[in-house]
Structures are given as C-alpha cells and as structure tokens.
Design a protein around this motif. Sequence first.
Motif, short mmCIF file in Angstrom:
data_model
loop_
_atom_site.label_atom_id
_atom_site.label_comp_id
_atom_site.label_asym_id
_atom_site.label_seq_id
_atom_site.Cartn_x
_atom_site.Cartn_y
_atom_site.Cartn_z
N LEU A 24 36.94 -25.50 -11.74
CA LEU A 24 37.16 -25.16 -12.65
C LEU A 24 36.65 -25.71 -14.20
O LEU A 24 37.61 -26.21 -14.67
CB LEU A 24 39.40 -25.15 -12.93
N CYS A 25 35.36 -25.92 -13.66
CA CYS A 25 35.09 -26.68 -14.84
C CYS A 25 34.91 -26.55 -16.26
O CYS A 25 34.18 -26.59 -17.02
CB CYS A 25 33.73 -27.47 -14.29
N GLN A 26 35.60 -25.16 -16.43
CA GLN A 26 35.37 -24.20 -17.81
C GLN A 26 37.13 -24.29 -18.30
O GLN A 26 37.91 -23.93 -17.48
CB GLN A 26 34.48 -23.16 -17.78
N VAL A 27 36.95 -24.53 -19.34
CA VAL A 27 38.66 -24.47 -20.14
C VAL A 27 39.28 -22.32 -19.65
O VAL A 27 37.99 -21.80 -19.84
CB VAL A 27 38.34 -24.04 -22.06
N ASP A 28 39.89 -22.36 -19.51
CA ASP A 28 41.02 -21.33 -19.20
C ASP A 28 39.76 -19.89 -18.36
O ASP A 28 39.93 -19.28 -18.45
CB ASP A 28 40.59 -20.06 -20.59
N VAL A 29 40.01 -21.10 -17.16
CA VAL A 29 39.26 -20.36 -16.36
C VAL A 29 40.24 -20.20 -14.45
O VAL A 29 40.73 -21.73 -14.29
CB VAL A 29 37.60 -20.99 -15.72
N THR A 30 40.34 -19.70 -13.98
CA THR A 30 41.62 -19.27 -13.03
C THR A 30 40.44 -19.39 -11.25
O THR A 30 40.97 -19.84 -10.97
CB THR A 30 41.94 -18.46 -12.77
#
Length: 74
Positions: A24-30
């Motif tokens: 989950l290295c990016q914000v707002d990613v599930t």
Amino acid sequence: MSTATRTTRPAASCPIRPGEPCTLCQVDVTGPQDCGLVWLVMGDDELRAGVRRTRLDRQVAQRVGGSGRTNPTS
C-alpha cells in the motif's frame, strides 16, 4: 452479543514487484486493484512486458537455484 466471525483477507501480491506483497505504498489505496501505479504500468505495453520478463527471469533463477534476483546492470 454478536456471533459474527472475522475473516482474514489474503495478502495481495504486488504485480509491479513480483513475489512481494502489496505494501500500500500510495495514499488512499486498498490494494493492487485500485493502485494508480499498477494501472499505469499494466496499461503500457512496454512496461507490462518488462514486468513479465522480470517475473519469468525470477522463475528461471529459482529453478536453477539462484537467489531469484536479477542483475540491475543487465
């Protein structure tokens, strides 16, 4: 009292880094299903082919008994 049980979801693997979990290295990613980086890479023929080559190279190295890592200078 609730009788609901919790189920654990399997850890998703990262299609960009074969053999590694999705961190989950990016914000707002599930997970990989809504990751912008995965979407960009898988939407580009050359990048997708590069990921496929990396995955195949890793599989061959594991069969031969190598570490599974590819040489970054090759």
